[in-house]
Design a protein around this motif. Structure first.
Motif, PDB file in Angstrom:
ATOM      1  N   PHE A   1     -54.962 -59.704   2.138  1.00  0.00           N
ATOM      2  CA  PHE A   1     -55.563 -59.095   3.348  1.00  0.00           C
ATOM      3  C   PHE A   1     -56.976 -58.664   2.979  1.00  0.00           C
ATOM      4  N   ASN A   2     -57.141 -58.394   1.657  1.00  0.00           N
ATOM      5  CA  ASN A   2     -58.459 -58.199   1.061  1.00  0.00           C
ATOM      6  C   ASN A   2     -59.201 -57.039   1.711  1.00  0.00           C
ATOM      7  N   CYS A   3     -58.497 -55.911   1.790  1.00  0.00           N
ATOM      8  CA  CYS A   3     -59.030 -54.800   2.573  1.00  0.00           C
ATOM      9  C   CYS A   3     -59.752 -53.769   1.708  1.00  0.00           C
TER      10      CYS A   3
ATOM     11  N   ASP B   1     -74.653 -52.712 -13.830  1.00  0.00           N
ATOM     12  CA  ASP B   1     -75.561 -53.856 -13.721  1.00  0.00           C
ATOM     13  C   ASP B   1     -74.791 -55.036 -13.141  1.00  0.00           C
ATOM     14  N   TYR B   2     -75.224 -55.512 -12.002  1.00  0.00           N
ATOM     15  CA  TYR B   2     -74.559 -56.643 -11.342  1.00  0.00           C
ATOM     16  C   TYR B   2     -75.406 -57.918 -11.428  1.00  0.00           C
ATOM     17  N   SER B   3     -76.364 -57.962 -12.361  1.00  0.00           N
ATOM     18  CA  SER B   3     -77.276 -59.107 -12.349  1.00  0.00           C
ATOM     19  C   SER B   3     -76.629 -60.391 -12.852  1.00  0.00           C
TER      20      SER B   3
ATOM     21  N   GLY C   1     -65.991 -50.167  -5.832  1.00  0.00           N
ATOM     22  CA  GLY C   1     -67.383 -50.397  -5.447  1.00  0.00           C
ATOM     23  C   GLY C   1     -67.889 -49.235  -4.601  1.00  0.00           C
ATOM     24  N   ASP C   2     -69.202 -49.058  -4.584  1.00  0.00           N
ATOM     25  CA  ASP C   2     -69.746 -47.925  -3.820  1.00  0.00           C
ATOM     26  C   ASP C   2     -69.471 -48.064  -2.323  1.00  0.00           C
ATOM     27  N   GLY C   3     -69.485 -49.295  -1.813  1.00  0.00           N
ATOM     28  CA  GLY C   3     -69.200 -49.486  -0.387  1.00  0.00           C
ATOM     29  C   GLY C   3     -67.762 -49.134  -0.059  1.00  0.00           C
ATOM     30  N   ALA C   4     -66.840 -49.636  -0.849  1.00  0.00           N
ATOM     31  CA  ALA C   4     -65.425 -49.360  -0.621  1.00  0.00           C
ATOM     32  C   ALA C   4     -65.130 -47.871  -0.812  1.00  0.00           C
ATOM     33  N   PHE C   5     -65.812 -47.263  -1.771  1.00  0.00           N
ATOM     34  CA  PHE C   5     -65.618 -45.835  -2.037  1.00  0.00           C
ATOM     35  C   PHE C   5     -65.933 -45.018  -0.783  1.00  0.00           C
TER      36      PHE C   5
ATOM     37  N   ASP D   1     -60.600 -52.134  -6.038  1.00  0.00           N
ATOM     38  CA  ASP D   1     -60.769 -52.313  -4.604  1.00  0.00           C
ATOM     39  C   ASP D   1     -61.128 -53.776  -4.390  1.00  0.00           C
ATOM     40  N   ASP D   2     -61.888 -54.060  -3.361  1.00  0.00           N
ATOM     41  CA  ASP D   2     -62.248 -55.449  -3.125  1.00  0.00           C
ATOM     42  C   ASP D   2     -63.762 -55.609  -3.211  1.00  0.00           C
ATOM     43  N   GLY D   3     -64.221 -56.433  -4.122  1.00  0.00           N
ATOM     44  CA  GLY D   3     -65.654 -56.645  -4.265  1.00  0.00           C
ATOM     45  C   GLY D   3     -65.970 -57.266  -5.608  1.00  0.00           C
ATOM     46  N   ASN D   4     -67.227 -57.282  -5.954  1.00  0.00           N
ATOM     47  CA  ASN D   4     -67.648 -57.859  -7.225  1.00  0.00           C
ATOM     48  C   ASN D   4     -66.964 -57.144  -8.394  1.00  0.00           C
ATOM     49  N   HIS D   5     -66.773 -55.828  -8.227  1.00  0.00           N
ATOM     50  CA  HIS D   5     -66.137 -55.049  -9.296  1.00  0.00           C
ATOM     51  C   HIS D   5     -64.713 -55.532  -9.583  1.00  0.00           C
ATOM     52  N   THR D   6     -64.034 -56.065  -8.557  1.00  0.00           N
ATOM     53  CA  THR D   6     -62.662 -56.565  -8.740  1.00  0.00           C
ATOM     54  C   THR D   6     -62.650 -57.712  -9.747  1.00  0.00           C
TER      55      THR D   6
HETATM   56  C1  LIG Z   1     -62.288 -53.789   5.496  1.00  0.00           C
HETATM   57  C2  LIG Z   1     -63.228 -54.802   4.956  1.00  0.00           C
HETATM   58  N1  LIG Z   1     -64.467 -54.944   5.464  1.00  0.00           N
HETATM   59  C3  LIG Z   1     -65.310 -55.861   4.962  1.00  0.00           C
HETATM   60  C4  LIG Z   1     -64.943 -56.688   3.940  1.00  0.00           C
HETATM   61  C5  LIG Z   1     -65.889 -57.758   3.412  1.00  0.00           C
HETATM   62  N2  LIG Z   1     -66.232 -57.487   2.005  1.00  0.00           N
HETATM   63  C6  LIG Z   1     -65.599 -58.033   0.958  1.00  0.00           C
HETATM   64  S1  LIG Z   1     -66.178 -57.534  -0.509  1.00  0.00           S
HETATM   65  C7  LIG Z   1     -67.357 -56.588   0.206  1.00  0.00           C
HETATM   66  C8  LIG Z   1     -68.342 -55.820  -0.611  1.00  0.00           C
HETATM   67  C9  LIG Z   1     -67.792 -54.546  -1.114  1.00  0.00           C
HETATM   68  O1  LIG Z   1     -68.864 -53.748  -1.558  1.00  0.00           O
HETATM   69  P1  LIG Z   1     -68.624 -52.651  -2.666  1.00  0.00           P
HETATM   70  O2  LIG Z   1     -67.424 -51.854  -2.334  1.00  0.00           O
HETATM   71  O3  LIG Z   1     -69.890 -51.911  -2.902  1.00  0.00           O
HETATM   72  O4  LIG Z   1     -68.236 -53.529  -3.917  1.00  0.00           O
HETATM   73  P2  LIG Z   1     -69.168 -54.500  -4.792  1.00  0.00           P
HETATM   74  O5  LIG Z   1     -68.983 -55.893  -4.244  1.00  0.00           O
HETATM   75  O6  LIG Z   1     -70.591 -54.022  -4.627  1.00  0.00           O
HETATM   76  O7  LIG Z   1     -68.634 -54.366  -6.169  1.00  0.00           O
HETATM   77  C10 LIG Z   1     -67.282 -56.688   1.600  1.00  0.00           C
HETATM   78  C11 LIG Z   1     -68.190 -55.997   2.539  1.00  0.00           C
HETATM   79  C12 LIG Z   1     -63.628 -56.525   3.453  1.00  0.00           C
HETATM   80  N3  LIG Z   1     -63.129 -57.286   2.479  1.00  0.00           N
HETATM   81  N4  LIG Z   1     -62.819 -55.562   3.950  1.00  0.00           N
END
Ligand SMILES: Cc1ncc(C[n+]2csc(CCOP(=O)(O)OP(=O)(O)O)c2C)c(N)n1
Ligand SMILES: [Mg+2]
Length: 585
Positions: free
Chosen positions: A413-415, A539-541, A440-444, A387-392
């Motif tokens: 588009f980074n969605c 661990d994301y430290s 990531g938990d947020g994207a999940f 997905d999109d996040g630190n895990h990517t």
């Molecule tokens: C639809 C959408 N909303 C907001 C963002 C901004 N954004 C980019 S990465 C991210 C964090 C994602 O959190 P999580 O899924 O928990 O992944 P983590 O970074 O914790 O691995 C956010 C909010 C985005 N890219 N896409």
């Protein structure tokens, strides 16, 4: 002959070679759904949300040679699908979006779903059509398909008014599918000029993006002849096998892993294929253009946009690389010691892995240990969808991808929300392969309920939810620059409850001790056709090289005044102490 519009849509989809459509029926498209229910070639998949449907269709396109398609209701369906259409648009992925349209055979105003959809999708589609007669339906869908698949691919949008679908009208014939237009061919003189540049280069390097996805074998051959290190973009991560000794990693500037930065430090001629030098690909435009650039892409608009090219080659990546190869002298003596280069790359990769493995993750799961164990247990041809996040970026730096088009990420588009449905689209069309989501938990939370669709179809996708309790890719820089995390600490979610609700197996992975056993157990469940959710207390430290490098680069570009203001505020706030309580699951 006389045909209903829905029959014509079905005919066109079958001719095009679409195998699945995604969407939700409504009064404006039930006639098409009823037709598809009778098709042996095209299976309509009902989704829980059109946004997920669009991500599924996108993933079908990314991993097959036929396009993913949507059949959705107008306005509302289009609005919810918009994010997936946007992702396909900026990532160059073909998508055939078919929507119903309001009735055009009556004069009432304020009909259900009545908005100008073509206007709405203008920013995210290559082409848009509203058909007005039965005779237009098949030719329009064929033209839309040709546009979607040719040049830099992308989404196309066709609205078929519901009255045309329902009732029969006159058509002359049912034409066969036309051929796709031939791709442009790179100019012969430019090929010679590029070959000359590469032949005299002392330290050539290759940079491959998604556009080179069908040209892996040619890229390997060229890299070996030139003794050139090969970096990829994030989207193109799998284009060059990570197991090849000349592969260095994602990017090659300050936001890249050390193997890449070191191997490209003295690069004098860069051959870039199928990349636009976009923000992610360049680590926030942090590549320092000390090299002469040969830029090959099918879309001429990308040339000289961000990095000045000495030679541009507009054409299909495979044809361009084959022509370049043929134009090079049989023996290239650039004086580079290929063995030493390979040795340095291997050593830098080993050092970086060790740096991660040695990192103290406390009671939590060490990302490098996790990805090492995952890679060891997966088949080579497994698909990894992020997905999109630190895990990517953790996946990009720590999971070696070995087969082209087997690593997917929502890139430009980074969605967020991409991984769960995209992995379903991949598994649906590659049921014999292991399909793993890293999310990531947020994207999940955005698209997790779509796993019910995987359960419905017996698709054993395995999701590793990187549960850190935060929107980390945003909260980490927030912590550094603001010393507080505004709106990025997530509420507690019992992921087990989601698994129960959607019919997925559930595993909890709290620390390093269980990594191997949990991955093995998850794979057993997946192989039995059941989706799996693994709650990984990651661990994301330790930050990724990408995040560190891209942030430093972006800061470095600011004016002195702005930089002082940001740094000053950070120092001041750190002196005052932390403001937000943290919640660590
Ligand atoms: C639809 C959408 N909303 C907001 C963002 C901004 N954004 C980019 S990465 C991210 C964090 C994602 O959190 P999580 O899924 O928990 O992944 P983590 O970074 O914790 O691995 C956010 C909010 C985005 N890219 N896409
Ligand atoms: Mg998170």
């Amino acid at each position: 002959m006389r045909k209903t519009g829905a029959e014509l849509v079905r005919y066109a989809l079958e001719e095009i070679g679409a195998r699945y459509t995604f969407g939700i029926p409504g009064v404006h498209n039930t006639e098409i759904y009823d037709q598809l229910a009778g098709s042996a070639a095209v299976t309509p998949i009902r989704v829980t949300h059109e946004g997920s449907g669009a991500f599924m269709a996108d993933a079908v396109s990314r991993t097959n040679d036929y396009p993913g398609a949507l059949v959705i209701v107008p306005a509302a369906g289009t609005a919810l699908a918009y994010a997936g259409i946007g992702e396909a648009f900026l990532d160059g992925i073909p998508l055939l979006v078919i929507t119903g349209g309001v009735q055009t055979d009556q004069s009432f105003r304020y009909q259900l779903h009545a908005i100008d959809q073509l206007d709405m999708v203008r920013a995210v589609t290559k082409g848009r059509w509203r058909v007005t007669t039965h005779a237009e339906i098949v030719p329009t869908l064929f033209a839309a398909w040709q546009l979607a698949m040719s040049g830099e691919p992308g989404p196309v949008f066709v609205e078929v008014p519901v009255n045309l679908q329902l009732f029969a009208g006159d058509v002359d014939d049912l034409p066969p599918r036309p051929a796709l237009p031939a791709p442009p061919r790179a100019d012969a003189a430019a090929i010679v000029a590029a070959a000359d540049m590469l032949a005299v280069a002392r330290r050539p390097g290759l940079f491959l993006g998604w556009g080179a996805r069908e040209a892996t074998a040619l890229a390997i051959e060229l890299a070996e002849r030139l003794n050139a290190p090969v970096a990829t973009t994030l989207q193109g991560l799998s284009v060059f096998p990570a197991t090849h000794p000349l592969h260095v990693g994602m990017g090659f500037g300050p936001a890249a892993v050390p193997a890449a930065t070191e191997a490209f430090a003295d690069c004098d001629v860069l051959l870039a294929v199928g990349t636009r030098f976009g923000e992610l690909a360049t680590g926030s435009y942090g590549l320092e253009a000390k090299w002469r650039l040969v830029h090959a892409d099918i879309n001429p608009a990308v040339f000289n946009a961000n990095y000045k090219a000495e030679v541009t080659l507009c054409g299909d990546a495979g044809e361009t690389l084959a022509a370049l190869s043929a134009a090079l002298p049989p023996r290239i003596a650039n004086g580079r010691d290929g063995e030493a280069l390979r040795g340095r790359i291997a050593a830098a990769k080993a050092r970086y892995r060790k740096e991660w493995l040695d990192h103290d993750s406390g009671e939590r799961v060490n990302p490098a240990r996790f990805f090492q164990a995952l890679r060891a247990q997966l088949e080579d041809e497994a698909f990894l969808i992020t997905d999109d996040g630190n895990h990517t970026f953790l996946a990009a730096e720590l999971f070696p991808s070995t087969h082209s088009k087997h690593f997917l990420s929502p890139t430009d588009f980074n969605c967020m929300g991409y991984c769960v449905p995209a992995a379903i689209g991949v598994k649906l069309t590659h049921p014999e392969r292991q399909v793993v989501g890293i999310v990531g938990d947020g994207a999940f939370l955005m698209t997790a309920m779509e796993i019910v669709t995987a359960a419905e179809h017996g698709l054993g996708v395995i999701y590793y939810v990187f549960n850190d309790g935060e929107l980390a890719q945003i909260s980490q820089p927030q912590q550094r620059t603001y010393n507080r995390k505004a709106c990025t600490v997530l509420p507690e979610v019992r992921i087990r409850g989601i698994a129960d609700a959607v019919g997925a197996a559930y595993f909890h992975l709290p620390d390093n001790a269980g990594i191997e056993a949990v991955i093995a157990a998850a794979q057993r469940e997946g192989a039995a056709g059941r989706p799996v959710i693994v709650d990984v207390h990651i661990d994301y430290s330790k930050p990724t090289r990408f995040t560190q490098g891209a942030m430093r680069t972006a800061l470095g570009r600011m004016s002195v005044g702005n930089k002082m203001r940001l740094v000053g505020r950070a120092v001041w706030r750190h002196a005052l102490g932390a403001k937000t309580p943290e919640r660590t699951p």
